[in-house]
Design a protein around this motif. Structure first.
Motif, PDB file in Angstrom:
ATOM      1  N   ALA A   1       0.842  -1.207   0.000  1.00  0.00           N
ATOM      2  CA  ALA A   1       0.000   0.000   0.000  1.00  0.00           C
ATOM      3  C   ALA A   1       0.873   1.252   0.000  1.00  0.00           C
ATOM      4  CB  ALA A   1      -0.930  -0.017   1.211  1.00  0.00           C
ATOM      5  N   ALA A   2       2.012   1.179   0.695  1.00  0.00           N
ATOM      6  CA  ALA A   2       2.897   2.348   0.780  1.00  0.00           C
ATOM      7  C   ALA A   2       3.535   2.673  -0.573  1.00  0.00           C
ATOM      8  CB  ALA A   2       3.979   2.103   1.832  1.00  0.00           C
ATOM      9  N   LYS A   3       3.763   1.634  -1.391  1.00  0.00           N
ATOM     10  CA  LYS A   3       4.390   1.855  -2.704  1.00  0.00           C
ATOM     11  C   LYS A   3       3.361   2.126  -3.804  1.00  0.00           C
ATOM     12  CE  LYS A   3       7.021  -1.936  -2.667  1.00  0.00           C
ATOM     13  NZ  LYS A   3       7.891  -2.965  -3.214  1.00  0.00           N
ATOM     14  N   ALA A   4       2.086   1.901  -3.474  1.00  0.00           N
ATOM     15  CA  ALA A   4       1.051   2.008  -4.515  1.00  0.00           C
ATOM     16  C   ALA A   4       0.754   3.466  -4.845  1.00  0.00           C
ATOM     17  CB  ALA A   4      -0.219   1.313  -4.050  1.00  0.00           C
ATOM     18  N   ARG A   5       0.684   3.753  -6.148  1.00  0.00           N
ATOM     19  CA  ARG A   5       0.301   5.110  -6.564  1.00  0.00           C
ATOM     20  C   ARG A   5      -1.011   5.094  -7.334  1.00  0.00           C
ATOM     21  NH1 ARG A   5       3.371   9.544  -8.956  1.00  0.00           N
ATOM     22  NH2 ARG A   5       1.603  10.512  -7.929  1.00  0.00           N
ATOM     23  N   LEU A   6      -1.334   3.941  -7.936  1.00  0.00           N
ATOM     24  CA  LEU A   6      -2.580   3.831  -8.699  1.00  0.00           C
ATOM     25  C   LEU A   6      -3.336   2.591  -8.247  1.00  0.00           C
ATOM     26  CD1 LEU A   6      -1.507   4.383 -12.442  1.00  0.00           C
ATOM     27  CD2 LEU A   6      -2.707   6.002 -10.953  1.00  0.00           C
ATOM     28  N   MET A   7      -4.659   2.644  -8.423  1.00  0.00           N
ATOM     29  CA  MET A   7      -5.470   1.465  -8.135  1.00  0.00           C
ATOM     30  C   MET A   7      -6.559   1.375  -9.211  1.00  0.00           C
ATOM     31  SD  MET A   7      -7.627   0.819  -4.713  1.00  0.00           S
ATOM     32  CE  MET A   7      -8.762  -0.533  -4.542  1.00  0.00           C
ATOM     33  N   PHE A   8      -6.579   0.252  -9.919  1.00  0.00           N
ATOM     34  CA  PHE A   8      -7.575   0.063 -10.978  1.00  0.00           C
ATOM     35  C   PHE A   8      -8.735  -0.785 -10.476  1.00  0.00           C
ATOM     36  CE2 PHE A   8      -3.591   0.580 -13.492  1.00  0.00           C
ATOM     37  CZ  PHE A   8      -3.955   1.739 -14.166  1.00  0.00           C
ATOM     38  N   ILE A   9      -9.934  -0.229 -10.577  1.00  0.00           N
ATOM     39  CA  ILE A   9     -11.136  -1.013 -10.266  1.00  0.00           C
ATOM     40  C   ILE A   9     -12.129  -0.841 -11.409  1.00  0.00           C
ATOM     41  CG2 ILE A   9     -10.920  -1.047  -7.740  1.00  0.00           C
ATOM     42  CD1 ILE A   9     -12.899   1.317  -7.669  1.00  0.00           C
ATOM     43  N   ASN A  10     -13.111  -1.714 -11.492  1.00  0.00           N
ATOM     44  CA  ASN A  10     -14.000  -1.730 -12.654  1.00  0.00           C
ATOM     45  C   ASN A  10     -15.324  -2.423 -12.318  1.00  0.00           C
ATOM     46  OD1 ASN A  10     -14.008  -4.190 -15.235  1.00  0.00           O
ATOM     47  ND2 ASN A  10     -14.990  -2.215 -15.424  1.00  0.00           N
ATOM     48  N   TYR A  11     -16.404  -1.635 -12.290  1.00  0.00           N
ATOM     49  CA  TYR A  11     -17.767  -2.163 -12.065  1.00  0.00           C
ATOM     50  C   TYR A  11     -18.759  -1.411 -12.919  1.00  0.00           C
ATOM     51  CZ  TYR A  11     -15.673  -4.469  -8.103  1.00  0.00           C
ATOM     52  OH  TYR A  11     -14.859  -5.253  -7.337  1.00  0.00           O
ATOM     53  N   PRO A  12     -19.699  -2.082 -13.580  1.00  0.00           N
ATOM     54  CA  PRO A  12     -19.820  -3.520 -13.764  1.00  0.00           C
ATOM     55  C   PRO A  12     -18.529  -4.098 -14.322  1.00  0.00           C
ATOM     56  CG  PRO A  12     -21.816  -2.428 -14.541  1.00  0.00           C
ATOM     57  CD  PRO A  12     -20.826  -1.359 -14.201  1.00  0.00           C
ATOM     58  N   ASN A  13     -18.209  -5.315 -13.861  1.00  0.00           N
ATOM     59  CA  ASN A  13     -16.857  -5.834 -13.982  1.00  0.00           C
ATOM     60  C   ASN A  13     -16.661  -6.805 -15.151  1.00  0.00           C
ATOM     61  OD1 ASN A  13     -14.925  -8.281 -12.896  1.00  0.00           O
ATOM     62  ND2 ASN A  13     -14.148  -6.269 -12.348  1.00  0.00           N
ATOM     63  N   ASN A  14     -15.591  -6.544 -15.875  1.00  0.00           N
ATOM     64  CA  ASN A  14     -15.069  -7.513 -16.835  1.00  0.00           C
ATOM     65  C   ASN A  14     -13.903  -8.210 -16.135  1.00  0.00           C
ATOM     66  OD1 ASN A  14     -14.107  -8.959 -19.008  1.00  0.00           O
ATOM     67  ND2 ASN A  14     -13.109  -7.197 -19.981  1.00  0.00           N
ATOM     68  N   PRO A  15     -13.850  -9.518 -16.043  1.00  0.00           N
ATOM     69  CA  PRO A  15     -14.686 -10.506 -16.717  1.00  0.00           C
ATOM     70  C   PRO A  15     -15.819 -11.095 -15.878  1.00  0.00           C
ATOM     71  CG  PRO A  15     -12.786 -11.603 -15.818  1.00  0.00           C
ATOM     72  CD  PRO A  15     -12.659 -10.150 -15.425  1.00  0.00           C
ATOM     73  N   THR A  16     -15.953 -10.716 -14.594  1.00  0.00           N
ATOM     74  CA  THR A  16     -16.864 -11.485 -13.717  1.00  0.00           C
ATOM     75  C   THR A  16     -18.334 -11.114 -13.882  1.00  0.00           C
ATOM     76  OG1 THR A  16     -16.770  -9.926 -11.873  1.00  0.00           O
ATOM     77  CG2 THR A  16     -15.041 -11.598 -11.948  1.00  0.00           C
ATOM     78  N   GLY A  17     -18.621 -10.001 -14.534  1.00  0.00           N
ATOM     79  CA  GLY A  17     -20.013  -9.562 -14.676  1.00  0.00           C
ATOM     80  C   GLY A  17     -20.579  -8.991 -13.380  1.00  0.00           C
ATOM     81  N   ALA A  18     -19.754  -8.916 -12.342  1.00  0.00           N
ATOM     82  CA  ALA A  18     -20.251  -8.442 -11.039  1.00  0.00           C
ATOM     83  C   ALA A  18     -20.541  -6.944 -11.073  1.00  0.00           C
ATOM     84  CB  ALA A  18     -19.212  -8.724  -9.954  1.00  0.00           C
ATOM     85  N   VAL A  19     -21.520  -6.543 -10.283  1.00  0.00           N
ATOM     86  CA  VAL A  19     -21.762  -5.113 -10.090  1.00  0.00           C
ATOM     87  C   VAL A  19     -21.187  -4.736  -8.726  1.00  0.00           C
ATOM     88  CG1 VAL A  19     -23.773  -5.103 -11.597  1.00  0.00           C
ATOM     89  CG2 VAL A  19     -24.095  -5.439  -9.137  1.00  0.00           C
ATOM     90  N   VAL A  20     -21.009  -3.448  -8.511  1.00  0.00           N
ATOM     91  CA  VAL A  20     -20.285  -3.044  -7.295  1.00  0.00           C
ATOM     92  C   VAL A  20     -21.082  -3.411  -6.032  1.00  0.00           C
ATOM     93  CG1 VAL A  20     -21.180  -0.655  -7.315  1.00  0.00           C
ATOM     94  CG2 VAL A  20     -18.991  -1.184  -6.199  1.00  0.00           C
ATOM     95  N   PRO A  21     -20.435  -4.107  -5.113  1.00  0.00           N
ATOM     96  CA  PRO A  21     -21.130  -4.431  -3.863  1.00  0.00           C
ATOM     97  C   PRO A  21     -21.420  -3.152  -3.073  1.00  0.00           C
ATOM     98  CG  PRO A  21     -19.129  -5.760  -4.130  1.00  0.00           C
ATOM     99  CD  PRO A  21     -19.085  -4.683  -5.174  1.00  0.00           C
ATOM    100  N   ASP A  22     -22.536  -3.160  -2.336  1.00  0.00           N
ATOM    101  CA  ASP A  22     -22.906  -1.986  -1.529  1.00  0.00           C
ATOM    102  C   ASP A  22     -21.757  -1.595  -0.605  1.00  0.00           C
ATOM    103  OD1 ASP A  22     -25.356  -1.762  -2.598  1.00  0.00           O
ATOM    104  OD2 ASP A  22     -26.425  -2.788  -0.968  1.00  0.00           O
TER     105      ASP A  22
END
Ligand SMILES: Cc1ncc(COP(=O)(O)O)c(C=O)c1O
Length: 389
Positions: free
Chosen positions: A166-187
């Motif tokens: 986490a200390a070295k992280a500068r970017l975070m990629f997230i994606n909803y509705p999600n490819n490939p799982t088809g999931a929508v963002v959990p509440d």
């Protein structure tokens, strides 16, 4: 070293997987086999007529013929801001909080070059769109995989991210509705992302490629509608999937104005912006009638139901996705992702993609894309029923 040898960075990432798949299909077809591809997520239906018409007019306008500005045409920025207000309830300043991108893929890749140095980390959903890992590696940084946990609704467990990562992280990629799982963002997940990003000073990139493709009355939110999101994040919105415009390369980045300025600074060094006629076509898509999009979603809904019920008939336990153009399902117990997809290709001449293609956490799953005409999907599921039951 030979003159055409790729750089070490390029060698460090596997060849883009869909190209291998395309080659496999071409070889089978050349051998006279009627292959049905449910592999690639590229809408089979044409771009909506009012968008094509706007493009035809814009192409004929000399005002669109010169180098575009990377800031984008005012009409396109305004149309995006109005769309975000109307559709997501998100206020966007068209002057500073949105610029066009030449597709979400370009945007995600270039964000890596804009924000990552060697030693930095990008957190990438696993399974996920391949550019979330290839982009950071090509930029000389590292991608740290965040497994999407089925028990958490295919969201990553942010409490499991090691402190040094986490200390070295500068970017975070997230994606909803999600490819490939088809999931929508959990509440509540977007809220967790905002506080995680604040705590560790990470720029969140929400890839919003599928917000307009949803079913069963589900309406996908924008990440930017989450309180505090604009302070820590940007959203990449693409017209590719919802508007059948994959070939047009029409997208935009919206959100945090400083981050957008940094992306713009990178872009001015590497490309010359989105063709202005395409931007005007984008305006027509965003401001146009909603009927074509609704009918497209009805079509995908029908195909989704067809695929889900056929898979259930052959014993595959599958959830019907509420969004995206994909069905994500577990492979039968005796198989790996690859062995099952190879079996389906050999026995039924149907291409489906192995979940492992999208990252190690995709192992044990396969993905079916709904972007094939109904009669071919019917034929494909019939063949699968016949050969795999
Ligand atoms: C999650 C995700 N993001 C981005 C893209 C690419 O979008 P674009 O056509 O705008 O580059 C895709 C295409 O499949 C995708 O699945």
């Amino acid at each position: 070293m030979a003159i055409a040898d790729p750089s070490k960075r390029l060698q460090a990432i596997p060849p883009y997987k869909f190209q291998e798949l395309e080659q496999q299909i071409a070889e089978k077809r050349a051998a006279g086999i009627d292959v049905i591809s449910l592999g690639i997520g590229d809408p089979d239906q044409p771009t909506y007529p009012h968008v094509v018409k706007a493009m035809q007019e814009a192409v004929a306008d000399p005002g669109c013929h010169q180098y575009p500005s990377n800031r984008g045409r005012e009409e396109f920025r305004r149309a995006l801001a109005e769309f975000y207000d109307r559709r997501f309830g998100v206020a966007i300043d068209p002057a500073t909080e949105v610029i066009p991108a030449i597709g979400a893929k370009e945007c995600i890749y270039n964000l890596c070059f804009a924000f990552l140095d060697p030693g930095d980390v990008a957190l990438a959903s696993d399974p996920g769109y391949p550019v979330y890992t290839g982009g950071p590696i090509l930029a000389g940084a590292e991608a740290e995989l965040l497994p999407l946990v089925p028990e958490l609704g295919f969201a990553p467990d942010l409490t499991a991210v090691p402190a040094d990562v986490a200390a070295k992280a500068r970017l975070m990629f997230i994606n909803y509705p999600n490819n490939p799982t088809g999931a929508v963002v959990p509440d509540g997940f977007f809220e967790l992302v905002v506080s995680f990003a604040r705590e560790h000073e990470i720029l969140v990139v929400h890839d919003n490629a599928y917000s307009e493709t949803t079913y069963d009355g589900y309406v996908a939110p924008s990440f930017l509608a989450t309180p505090g999101a604009k302070e820590v994040g940007v959203e990449v919105f693409s017209l590719s999937k919802g508007y059948n415009m994959t070939g047009w390369r029409c997208a935009a980045i919206l959100g945090n104005p400083e981050a957008i300025q940094t992306y713009w600074r990178l872009k001015t060094n590497v490309d010359s912006g989105l063709f202005e006629a395409v931007q005007m076509a984008g305006v027509a898509a965003l401001e146009g009638p909603e009927g074509p999009l609704q009918r497209m979603n009805e079509t995908y809904n029908r195909r989704r139901d067809l695929v889900v019920s056929a898979l259930r008939e052959i014993g595959v336990e599958v959830n019907a996705p509420k969004g995206t153009i994909y069905v994500w399902a577990p492979v039968p117990a005796s198989h790996t992702s690859t062995s099952f997809c190879e079996l389906v290709l050999e026995e039924a001449a149907v291409v489906i993609s192995p979940g492992s293609m999208y990252g190690p956490s995709g192992e044990g799953f396969f993905r079916i894309s709904l972007t094939t005409p109904d009669d071919r999907i019917e034929e494909a599921v019939e063949r699968m029923r016949e050969h795999l039951s």
